[in-house]
Motif scaffolding. Sequence first.
Motif, short mmCIF file in Angstrom:
data_model
loop_
_atom_site.label_atom_id
_atom_site.label_comp_id
_atom_site.label_asym_id
_atom_site.label_seq_id
_atom_site.Cartn_x
_atom_site.Cartn_y
_atom_site.Cartn_z
N PHE A 37 1.22 -1.47 6.40
CA PHE A 37 2.67 -1.46 6.20
C PHE A 37 3.10 -0.16 5.53
CE2 PHE A 37 6.71 -2.54 4.29
CZ PHE A 37 7.32 -3.22 5.33
N CYS A 38 4.04 0.54 6.16
CA CYS A 38 4.58 1.77 5.56
C CYS A 38 5.81 1.41 4.74
CB CYS A 38 4.95 2.80 6.61
SG CYS A 38 5.65 4.28 5.84
N LEU A 39 5.74 1.65 3.44
CA LEU A 39 6.87 1.32 2.56
C LEU A 39 8.05 2.24 2.81
CD1 LEU A 39 5.10 0.56 -0.82
CD2 LEU A 39 6.33 -1.05 0.64
N SER A 40 7.80 3.49 3.20
CA SER A 40 8.90 4.42 3.46
C SER A 40 9.65 4.02 4.72
CB SER A 40 8.38 5.84 3.60
OG SER A 40 7.59 6.16 2.49
N CYS A 41 8.91 3.75 5.78
CA CYS A 41 9.55 3.38 7.05
C CYS A 41 9.93 1.89 7.06
CB CYS A 41 8.61 3.65 8.22
SG CYS A 41 8.09 5.36 8.38
N ARG A 42 9.39 1.13 6.11
CA ARG A 42 9.61 -0.32 6.04
C ARG A 42 9.22 -1.00 7.34
NH1 ARG A 42 12.27 -2.95 2.80
NH2 ARG A 42 12.65 -2.14 0.74
N PRO A 74 5.62 -2.22 9.87
CA PRO A 74 4.17 -2.22 10.10
C PRO A 74 3.82 -1.20 11.18
CG PRO A 74 5.17 -4.28 10.90
CD PRO A 74 6.28 -3.39 10.47
N LYS A 75 2.75 -0.48 10.97
CA LYS A 75 2.35 0.53 11.96
C LYS A 75 0.85 0.64 12.01
CE LYS A 75 6.29 3.35 10.83
NZ LYS A 75 6.88 3.80 12.08
N ARG A 76 0.36 1.10 13.13
CA ARG A 76 -1.05 1.47 13.20
C ARG A 76 -1.17 2.85 12.57
NH1 ARG A 76 -4.25 -1.46 16.39
NH2 ARG A 76 -5.68 0.26 16.72
N LEU A 82 -2.74 6.78 7.06
CA LEU A 82 -1.56 7.65 7.10
C LEU A 82 -0.55 7.10 8.08
CD1 LEU A 82 -2.82 11.34 7.21
CD2 LEU A 82 -1.56 10.20 5.37
N CYS A 83 0.72 7.11 7.66
CA CYS A 83 1.77 6.69 8.58
C CYS A 83 1.95 7.75 9.65
CB CYS A 83 3.08 6.49 7.81
SG CYS A 83 4.47 6.15 8.89
N PRO A 84 1.90 7.35 10.93
CA PRO A 84 2.04 8.34 12.00
C PRO A 84 3.46 8.90 12.09
CG PRO A 84 1.96 6.12 12.90
CD PRO A 84 1.73 5.99 11.43
N THR A 85 4.43 8.23 11.49
CA THR A 85 5.82 8.67 11.57
C THR A 85 6.21 9.60 10.43
OG1 THR A 85 6.30 6.52 12.52
CG2 THR A 85 8.19 7.87 11.91
N CYS A 86 5.98 9.12 9.17
CA CYS A 86 6.45 9.91 8.04
C CYS A 86 5.30 10.61 7.31
CB CYS A 86 7.24 9.04 7.07
SG CYS A 86 6.23 7.86 6.18
N GLY A 87 4.07 10.31 7.66
CA GLY A 87 2.94 10.97 7.02
C GLY A 87 2.61 10.43 5.65
ZN LIG Z 1 6.20 5.87 7.40
#
Ligand SMILES: [Zn+2]
Length: 147
Positions: free
Chosen positions: A78-83, A85-87, A108-113
């Motif tokens: 779970f990415c807290l920044s993007c809110r 769930p992501k792989r 690492l979040c693939p979207t926001c890093g």
């Molecule tokens: Zn993110």
Amino acid sequence: MPKLPDARRIKAHRVYSVVEAAEALGCHRQTVTRWIKSGALQADTSARPWLIRGCDLKAYAQERRCKNRQCLAPGELFCLSCRKPKRPAFEMADFIFDGPAHGRLVGLCPTCGGLMHRFARHDRIAQIAGDLDITMKGALPRLNGPD
Ligand SMILES: [Zn+2]
């Protein structure tokens, strides 16, 4: 932040009034009333006090908890920044031991890093990590042997 209703505290075979249900779940009486009025939670409202079957309450609390947590699929963090769930990026995550039996997946979040975390018990890591490439970090704690 309001506490999430804890379905484990509900006894399926009991019947609850609104007040009792709220107490058991650790939420406000009006919250339970709202669930019933919205039709989301089944209750006998033909007379006062309104009565809720434990099994209905339990099922509803579990469902809500799941929605709030956005139940993660295997391999998702779970990415807290993007809110969301992501792989994790590169399909990779570290498992860091926080104790003898549990720890967390970090990727690492693939979207926001940013760093994403997911708490996990060590013996459930296979189900939780899915097909991710996991690196174990931190040694497994040793049993205390004779000195
Ligand atoms: Zn993110």
